[in-house]
Design an enzyme around this catalytic site. Structure first.
Site, short mmCIF file in Angstrom:
data_model
loop_
_atom_site.label_atom_id
_atom_site.label_comp_id
_atom_site.label_asym_id
_atom_site.label_seq_id
_atom_site.Cartn_x
_atom_site.Cartn_y
_atom_site.Cartn_z
N GLU A 180 43.54 39.32 37.48
CA GLU A 180 42.40 40.11 37.00
C GLU A 180 41.48 40.40 38.19
O GLU A 180 41.22 39.53 39.02
CB GLU A 180 41.62 39.35 35.93
CG GLU A 180 40.39 40.13 35.47
CD GLU A 180 39.62 39.47 34.32
OE1 GLU A 180 40.01 38.36 33.90
OE2 GLU A 180 38.62 40.06 33.88
N ASN A 238 38.39 45.39 34.58
CA ASN A 238 37.41 45.42 33.48
C ASN A 238 36.77 46.79 33.43
O ASN A 238 36.31 47.31 34.44
CB ASN A 238 36.33 44.36 33.72
CG ASN A 238 36.89 42.96 33.59
OD1 ASN A 238 37.15 42.49 32.49
ND2 ASN A 238 37.13 42.31 34.72
N GLU A 270 40.93 45.95 30.71
CA GLU A 270 40.32 45.02 29.75
C GLU A 270 38.99 45.58 29.28
O GLU A 270 38.12 45.90 30.10
CB GLU A 270 40.10 43.66 30.42
CG GLU A 270 41.38 43.03 30.91
CD GLU A 270 41.19 41.60 31.42
OE1 GLU A 270 40.05 41.08 31.38
OE2 GLU A 270 42.19 41.01 31.86
N ASP A 300 39.04 42.23 25.56
CA ASP A 300 38.43 41.09 26.28
C ASP A 300 37.47 40.33 25.36
O ASP A 300 36.94 40.90 24.41
CB ASP A 300 37.65 41.65 27.47
CG ASP A 300 37.61 40.68 28.64
OD1 ASP A 300 37.90 39.50 28.43
OD2 ASP A 300 37.29 41.12 29.75
N GLU A 357 41.41 32.45 27.74
CA GLU A 357 40.52 32.34 28.91
C GLU A 357 39.93 30.93 29.02
O GLU A 357 39.87 30.20 28.03
CB GLU A 357 39.36 33.32 28.77
CG GLU A 357 39.77 34.76 28.60
CD GLU A 357 38.56 35.69 28.57
OE1 GLU A 357 37.61 35.44 27.82
OE2 GLU A 357 38.58 36.67 29.32
P1 C2E Z 1 35.41 38.33 31.93
O1 C2E Z 1 36.10 39.63 32.06
O2 C2E Z 1 35.54 37.60 30.64
O3 C2E Z 1 35.92 37.43 33.14
C1 C2E Z 1 36.10 36.06 33.07
C2 C2E Z 1 34.94 35.31 33.65
O4 C2E Z 1 35.15 33.91 33.48
C3 C2E Z 1 34.77 35.52 35.15
O5 C2E Z 1 33.40 35.42 35.44
C4 C2E Z 1 35.53 34.33 35.73
O6 C2E Z 1 35.10 34.00 37.03
C5 C2E Z 1 35.17 33.25 34.74
N1 C2E Z 1 36.19 32.21 34.65
C6 C2E Z 1 37.49 32.30 34.91
N2 C2E Z 1 38.12 31.13 34.67
C7 C2E Z 1 37.19 30.28 34.22
C8 C2E Z 1 37.22 28.90 33.82
O7 C2E Z 1 38.23 28.22 33.81
N3 C2E Z 1 36.03 28.36 33.42
C9 C2E Z 1 34.88 29.10 33.41
N4 C2E Z 1 33.78 28.48 33.02
N5 C2E Z 1 34.82 30.39 33.79
C10 C2E Z 1 35.95 30.98 34.20
P2 C2E Z 1 32.69 36.45 36.41
O8 C2E Z 1 33.59 36.82 37.54
O9 C2E Z 1 31.34 35.90 36.70
O10 C2E Z 1 32.56 37.74 35.50
C11 C2E Z 1 31.74 37.76 34.37
C12 C2E Z 1 31.98 39.01 33.58
O11 C2E Z 1 31.52 40.16 34.30
C13 C2E Z 1 33.44 39.29 33.30
O12 C2E Z 1 33.84 38.51 32.21
C14 C2E Z 1 33.41 40.77 33.01
O13 C2E Z 1 33.03 41.02 31.67
C15 C2E Z 1 32.31 41.25 33.91
N6 C2E Z 1 32.91 41.87 35.10
C16 C2E Z 1 33.33 41.31 36.26
N7 C2E Z 1 33.76 42.24 37.12
C17 C2E Z 1 33.62 43.44 36.49
C18 C2E Z 1 33.90 44.78 36.84
O14 C2E Z 1 34.41 45.10 37.92
N8 C2E Z 1 33.62 45.74 35.91
C19 C2E Z 1 33.11 45.44 34.68
N9 C2E Z 1 32.86 46.44 33.83
N10 C2E Z 1 32.84 44.18 34.30
C20 C2E Z 1 33.09 43.21 35.21
CA CA Z 2 36.69 37.56 28.90
CA CA Z 3 37.99 40.48 31.69
#
Ligand code: C2E
Ligand code: CA
Ligand code: CA
Length: 404
Positions: A180, A238, A270, A300, A357
């Protein structure tokens, strides 16, 4: 406790309770702690001082005022997570947690009044584990910096906003052939910032498409390099549902794929469940076109929104990503196990894959396998990595999670 780079806002009308709560956070080492009496003061403060990590808010026994406060604060998008002081029943707590999820705020937990140091310490640790430890060194100045539109545009143009990569993996074998793409801001003075620190602003300034195409370009270059090193991978991006309505999305996407000679079947998009509540004809058309091109479509954060069976059957999705909260407390929460089992049955009936997830521990992996889950994502396999680290990781593990 030592210094914690955490900004806390306590919303409590009772002066003594407010004092106790703010003091507990200060004694716990939080960098910045403020108390206000009501939602109006909270909104005014957020507007002046920018985002906060945690809001502590009280839900009274009677009346809807507390709920309105939660909603108003969440909608500012300046609140990263919430702790709620409440003694309501469990089912009501579950519903409130769901509502916060829909509003894009992570929920840390409930506490009783008066607020106690031990309970707060547990929730602060949870917060640090899920954010700071999540490869996001928190920078004091960065937190106070609200990027202007020009600053963000400049950052996107100069590729300061980077594609990071986190594998989805087979829970049984540990193998991974899909990653991802997650956005990070490599801010020159402050280090790597997580999406929570800039995504809302990018959305407000209408920069989500520019961000997407910048990440796409970097990610396709990564895919090409990985392929040259013998790893044939697919990538998931995403997208916000609103982006699917943009007429230039598909032509720009196709042009980029052609430039890198990568077939659309190696991409999945997603889209968060809550964004799919209202699907316009334009959005539906794009979803169908993406599928016809051969790309995958994933729902998602499944389980925290309001998807109905009808909705799932209507939309051409190929994958469900079950929100991380359902992988927690598998041993003790029959509710979570039931959600997972019913999601698996639903997905099987609709011929969709399920990715769970937030798989952080071996015990979770075992529990999920017992329930019949096949695919997961989470720290147990790997945290989100820069392109360079992801390439090294792929080489080292031969595309298999080392711990498994
Ligand atoms: P998401 O799409 O649900 O991504 C999963 C989030 O959970 C990511 O946080 C990831 O770093 C975190 N994660 C992964 N494995 C684990 C785990 O084992 N435990 C825990 N506690 N967390 C885990 P991140 O990278 O901070 O991203 C947060 C949200 O921001 C993402 O949730 C997504 O909705 C959004 N996002 C990130 N990048 C993009 C992007 O390029 N475009 C858009 N539209 N949204 C983005
Ligand atoms: Ca998610
Ligand atoms: Ca995602």
């Amino acid at each position: 406790m030592s210094f914690l780079p955490i900004r806390v806002l306590v919303v409590e009308e009772h002066p003594f309770k407010q004092l106790v709560a703010t003091q507990v956070f200060k004694d716990s080492g939080c960098e910045w702690v403020m108390g206000v009496a009501d939602v109006a003061a909270a909104l005014e403060l957020l507007d002046r001082t920018g985002p906060v990590d945690i809001v502590l808010c009280t839900l009274k026994e009677e009346g809807l005022q507390g709920l309105t406060t939660l909603e108003a604060l969440s909608r500012t998008r300046w609140v990263r997570s919430m702790i709620i002081c409440s003694s309501h029943a469990q089912d009501l707590h579950d519903a409130i947690e769901r509502m916060l999820g829909l509003l894009g705020v992570s929920f840390l937990g409930y506490v009783d009044a008066p607020v106690r140091a031990a309970a707060i310490a547990v929730l602060l640790t949870r917060y640090l584990e899920t954010t700071v430890a999540n490869g996001h060194p928190v920078s004091r100045q960065a937190r106070h910096t609200r990027a202007s539109k020009a600053r963000l545009e400049h950052a996107i143009a100069r590729d300061e906003l980077k594609s990071f990569f986190q594998p989805k993996f087979n829970l049984m074998t540990g193998k991974s052939d899909s990653l991802e793409v997650l956005a990070r801001w490599e801010y020159p003075q402050f280090g790597v910032l997580p999406p929570a620190d800039f995504l809302a602003q990018a959305g407000r300034f209408g920069l989500m498409d520019e961000l997407f195409f910048s990440l796409l370009e970097q990610a396709l270059a990564f895919l090409q390099t990985a392929q040259e090193q013998g790893h044939v991978l697919s990538l998931a991006f995403n997208l916000e549902a609103g982006q699917l309505a943009c007429k230039s999305l598909l032509p720009r996407l196709c042009a980029a794929l052609e430039r890198y000679a990568i077939p659309p079947s190696r991409l999945t998009f997603e889209i968060t469940e809550s964004g799919l509540l209202e699907v316009s004809p334009g959005v539906l058309q794009t979803l169908i076109r993406l599928r016809m091109m051969g790309a995958g479509l994933s729902i998602d954060d499944f389980g925290i929104g309001y998807s109905s069976l009808e909705r799932l059957c209507q939309l051409p999705f190929t994958e469900i990503k079950l929100d991380a909260r359902f992988a927690r407390d598998l041993e003790t929460s029959s509710r979570n196990r039931a959600v997972i089992s019913s999601t698996l049955a639903l997905a099987q009936a609709l011929d969709m894959a399920v990715v769970v997830e937030g798989v952080e521990h071996e015990s979770q992996r075992q529990g999920l396998l017992k329930l019949g889950c096949e695919l997961g994502q989470g720290y147990l396999c790997a945290r989100p990595m820069s392109a360079t680290r992801a390439l090294a990781w792929l080489g080292m593990k031969s595309v298999s999670c080392g711990t498994l």
